[in-house]
Design an enzyme around this catalytic site. Structure first.
Site, short mmCIF file in Angstrom:
data_model
loop_
_atom_site.label_atom_id
_atom_site.label_comp_id
_atom_site.label_asym_id
_atom_site.label_seq_id
_atom_site.Cartn_x
_atom_site.Cartn_y
_atom_site.Cartn_z
N CYS A 1 -5.32 13.30 12.91
CA CYS A 1 -5.15 11.89 12.61
C CYS A 1 -5.08 11.19 13.95
CB CYS A 1 -3.86 11.72 11.82
SG CYS A 1 -3.32 10.03 11.68
N LYS B 1 0.83 -1.21 0.00
CA LYS B 1 0.00 0.00 0.00
C LYS B 1 0.87 1.26 0.00
CE LYS B 1 -1.85 1.62 4.00
NZ LYS B 1 -1.49 3.05 4.17
N ASN B 2 1.85 1.29 0.90
CA ASN B 2 2.63 2.52 1.06
C ASN B 2 3.62 2.77 -0.08
OD1 ASN B 2 1.24 3.06 3.35
ND2 ASN B 2 2.96 2.72 4.77
N ARG C 1 0.68 14.88 13.03
CA ARG C 1 1.13 14.63 11.64
C ARG C 1 1.00 15.84 10.72
NH1 ARG C 1 -0.96 8.74 9.86
NH2 ARG C 1 0.92 8.65 8.63
N PRO C 2 1.73 16.91 10.99
CA PRO C 2 1.68 18.07 10.10
C PRO C 2 2.38 17.80 8.76
CG PRO C 2 3.27 18.43 11.87
CD PRO C 2 2.63 17.10 12.13
N VAL C 3 2.25 18.75 7.81
CA VAL C 3 2.92 18.60 6.51
C VAL C 3 3.86 19.78 6.26
CG1 VAL C 3 1.19 17.10 5.44
CG2 VAL C 3 0.92 19.58 5.28
N ASP C 4 4.33 20.40 7.34
CA ASP C 4 5.18 21.58 7.20
C ASP C 4 6.46 21.30 6.41
OD1 ASP C 4 5.58 19.98 9.60
OD2 ASP C 4 7.23 21.32 10.07
N GLN C 5 6.99 20.09 6.51
CA GLN C 5 8.23 19.79 5.80
C GLN C 5 8.02 19.70 4.28
OE1 GLN C 5 11.16 19.74 7.59
NE2 GLN C 5 9.73 20.34 9.20
N ARG D 1 -8.69 -0.59 4.72
CA ARG D 1 -7.83 0.42 4.10
C ARG D 1 -6.48 -0.18 3.72
NH1 ARG D 1 -6.29 4.75 7.72
NH2 ARG D 1 -4.98 5.08 5.91
N ILE E 1 8.06 7.56 16.87
CA ILE E 1 7.66 8.27 15.64
C ILE E 1 6.37 9.07 15.85
CG2 ILE E 1 7.12 8.05 13.18
CD1 ILE E 1 9.84 6.97 13.60
N ASP F 1 4.89 0.91 12.07
CA ASP F 1 3.70 0.21 11.57
C ASP F 1 3.63 -1.24 12.02
OD1 ASP F 1 2.85 2.50 10.38
OD2 ASP F 1 3.29 1.90 8.32
N ARG G 1 -4.76 10.47 4.56
CA ARG G 1 -3.70 11.45 4.67
C ARG G 1 -2.72 11.43 3.50
NH1 ARG G 1 -0.38 14.28 8.09
NH2 ARG G 1 1.56 13.59 7.18
C1 UD1 Z 1 4.42 7.09 6.40
C2 UD1 Z 1 3.58 5.85 6.20
C3 UD1 Z 1 3.03 5.38 7.54
C4 UD1 Z 1 4.14 5.21 8.56
C5 UD1 Z 1 5.02 6.45 8.63
C6 UD1 Z 1 6.25 6.27 9.51
C7 UD1 Z 1 2.72 6.14 3.96
C8 UD1 Z 1 1.55 6.41 3.09
N1 UD1 Z 1 2.50 6.16 5.28
O1 UD1 Z 1 3.56 8.10 6.91
O2 UD1 Z 1 2.35 4.13 7.34
O3 UD1 Z 1 3.59 4.95 9.84
O4 UD1 Z 1 5.47 6.83 7.32
O5 UD1 Z 1 7.01 5.21 9.05
O6 UD1 Z 1 3.80 5.86 3.48
N2 UD1 Z 1 6.23 15.11 10.41
C9 UD1 Z 1 6.18 16.48 10.64
N3 UD1 Z 1 6.08 17.33 9.56
C10 UD1 Z 1 6.00 16.88 8.28
C11 UD1 Z 1 6.04 15.49 8.05
C12 UD1 Z 1 6.16 14.63 9.13
O7 UD1 Z 1 6.23 16.92 11.79
O8 UD1 Z 1 5.90 17.70 7.36
C13 UD1 Z 1 6.36 14.16 11.54
C14 UD1 Z 1 5.13 13.29 11.74
O9 UD1 Z 1 4.14 13.93 12.52
C15 UD1 Z 1 5.73 12.07 12.44
C16 UD1 Z 1 7.12 11.96 11.79
O10 UD1 Z 1 7.39 13.25 11.23
O11 UD1 Z 1 5.86 12.29 13.81
C17 UD1 Z 1 7.24 10.93 10.72
O12 UD1 Z 1 6.13 11.02 9.84
P1 UD1 Z 1 6.18 10.63 8.30
O13 UD1 Z 1 7.37 9.78 8.01
O14 UD1 Z 1 6.01 11.87 7.50
O15 UD1 Z 1 4.88 9.74 8.16
P2 UD1 Z 1 4.02 9.63 6.85
O16 UD1 Z 1 4.90 9.83 5.69
O17 UD1 Z 1 2.79 10.44 6.99
#
Ligand code: UD1
Length: 416
Positions: free
Chosen positions: A116, A22-23, A121-125, A396, A326, A304, A92
């Site tokens: 979530c 899936k991922n 889980r922000p997307v700031d990065q 899912r 994480i 996971d 997400r």
């Molecule tokens: C992906 C996987 C998910 C897995 C996770 C960690 C997919 C579709 N999903 O989720 O199954 O549990 O990796 O291995 O591939 N963070 C920020 N800002 C950002 C991005 C991330 O603060 O812009 C933080 C997140 O809140 C979290 C950490 O970074 O604490 C890691 O998250 P991330 O690796 O981004 O998880 P996903 O990519 O959403």
């Protein structure tokens, strides 16, 4: 709402085929947005999240054809670079359209994913990276709105290791003007699978699988055929399911090379694991030993798989310490496991699990995808009947879960 009924106690044995990841499939399907030529994907798992993403791509003007596990996407008619809230809120990973849309269309409007269950889980990065590549990004009315005539190559550094962040920025960079370097990149196998697909489409990428990825932007990408890698989390989940029942199984269409940290722990627990080129066999003792673990980015132990290992530790011999590094709120399965009789204490990001001789069936509620998987693992060993509610979470991420478990001898059925 569907429920899953499990009559615990059956020892799992036999063979089952693992589906595509899936991922890996989610970002890789989004890569089709980067070209006007058709791209063919095989080994695509039949999951609710994949259906959601294909619907999202369809409403952007992408032509979608699906036949079994093959999906063909033709983004020559891409005309609506928008991901609306109604679709993004259920998944997400929809944020993965952001990078490709900005790269190909010079514009994207993507809803913020919002809350979530497992953490903020922000997307700031993702946003910071696009801005460094020259995009003007505004966050307004709950949407990320990005515009740029053409992205420019840049040196990017993410504050933490982010999987979808790395994937989004890699997809943005393949059509940028000049070279992009992503430092502190995620090393997950799914990032490598995406890079392989992009390279097959004509992208110039090196270093995927390490923490520095270099991308030389090209003018355009072309069509390709790509096979999605096996799902390492589905694989790990079935290994845990077999292990907890003292079972003996062979999983085909998968590989141990993505699962070192997980297999290591299963061997510490007392299992025998044999790896073949495209299969893994496991046989488990009557009772497992407790195994402590700490989650961290790949190649360390995957977050996971944390919930499934909590479940096997519930009935193991001894005490296990589980540290989640994480996500800040990823122990919601613990209270449900307690309903089955587990002895778990939570202190911040650490769970202490004291193995008990037996669990007892009860009604429990699935709270997120992997938490649900841990309830299935526990239900397989609990005495009597376990009813798992809200299993739409499982749909899912696990293809034909009850069929595959039944093929291994589990007594499981779905109530619709
Ligand atoms: C992906 C996987 C998910 C897995 C996770 C960690 C997919 C579709 N999903 O989720 O199954 O549990 O990796 O291995 O591939 N963070 C920020 N800002 C950002 C991005 C991330 O603060 O812009 C933080 C997140 O809140 C979290 C950490 O970074 O604490 C890691 O998250 P991330 O690796 O981004 O998880 P996903 O990519 O959403």
């Amino acid at each position: 709402m569907d429920k899953l009924l499990i009559e615990g106690g059956a020892r799992l044995s036999g063979e089952v085929a693992i589906s595509g990841a899936k991922n890996a499939a989610l970002p890789i399907l989004c890569a089709a947005l980067l070209t006007a030529e058709p791209v063919i994907f095989t080994n695509v798992p039949q999951l609710k999240d994949i259906g959601t993403l294909l619907a999202l791509l369809g409403q952007m003007g992408v032509k979608v054809e699906r036949a079994g596990d093959t999906v063909t996407l033709d983004a020559s008619g891409l005309n609506n670079p928008v991901a609306p809230y109604e679709m993004v809120k259920t998944m997400r990973a929809s944020i993965l359209v952001l990078g490709p849309l900005v790269a190909r269309c010079g514009e994207a409007r993507v809803s913020l994913p919002g809350g979530c269950a497992i953490g903020a889980r922000p997307v700031d990065q993702h946003i910071k990276g696009l801005q460094a590549m020259g995009a003007e990004v505004r966050v307004e009315h709950g949407y990320v709105h990005a515009t740029v005539p053409r992205l420019k190559g840049a040196r990017l550094f993410t504050d933490m290791v982010t999987v979808t962040g790395t994937e989004n920025l890699m997809m943005a960079a393949v059509l940028a003007d000049g070279e992009t370097v992503i430092e502190n990149a995620a090393r997950e196998p799914e990032v490598v699978d995406l890079a392989n697909c992009l390279v097959a489409m004509g992208a110039q990428i090196s270093g995927a699988g390490s923490d520095v990825i270099r991308i030389r932007g090209v003018e355009r990408l072309h069509g390709a055929t790509h096979r999605i890698m096996p799902d390492r989390i589905e694989t790990g989940t079935y290994l845990c399911a077999a292990a907890v029942t003292g079972g003996s199984v062979r999983l085909t269409g998968t590989s141990s090379c993505y699962l070192d940290a997980v297999i290591d722990k299963l061997m510490d627990a007392g299992c025998e694991v044999v790896s073949e080129r495209d299969a893994i066999s496991l046989s488990a003792p009557a009772r497992l030993n407790a195994v402590s673990l700490r989650t961290a980015p790949y190649p360390a132990f995957p977050t996971d798989m944390q919930a499934q290992f909590m479940a096997i530790n519930c009935v193991a011999n001894g005490v296990a310490m589980i540290r989640e590094t994480i996500f800040e709120n990823r122990f919601m399965h613990a209270v449900e496991l307690q309903r089955l009789g587990a002895d778990i204490r939570i202190d911040g990001n650490t769970a202490v699990v004291q193995g008990v001789a037996r669990l007892e069936g009860a009604t429990v509620m699935a709270t997120d995808l992997r938490a649900s998987a841990s309830l299935v693992v526990a239900g397989l060993v609990a005495e009597g009947e376990t009813t798992i509610e809200r299993i739409y979470h499982l749909d899912r991420g696990y293809e034909r879960l009850e069929d595959k478990l039944a093929a291994l001898g589990a007594k499981v059925r779905r109530l619709t």
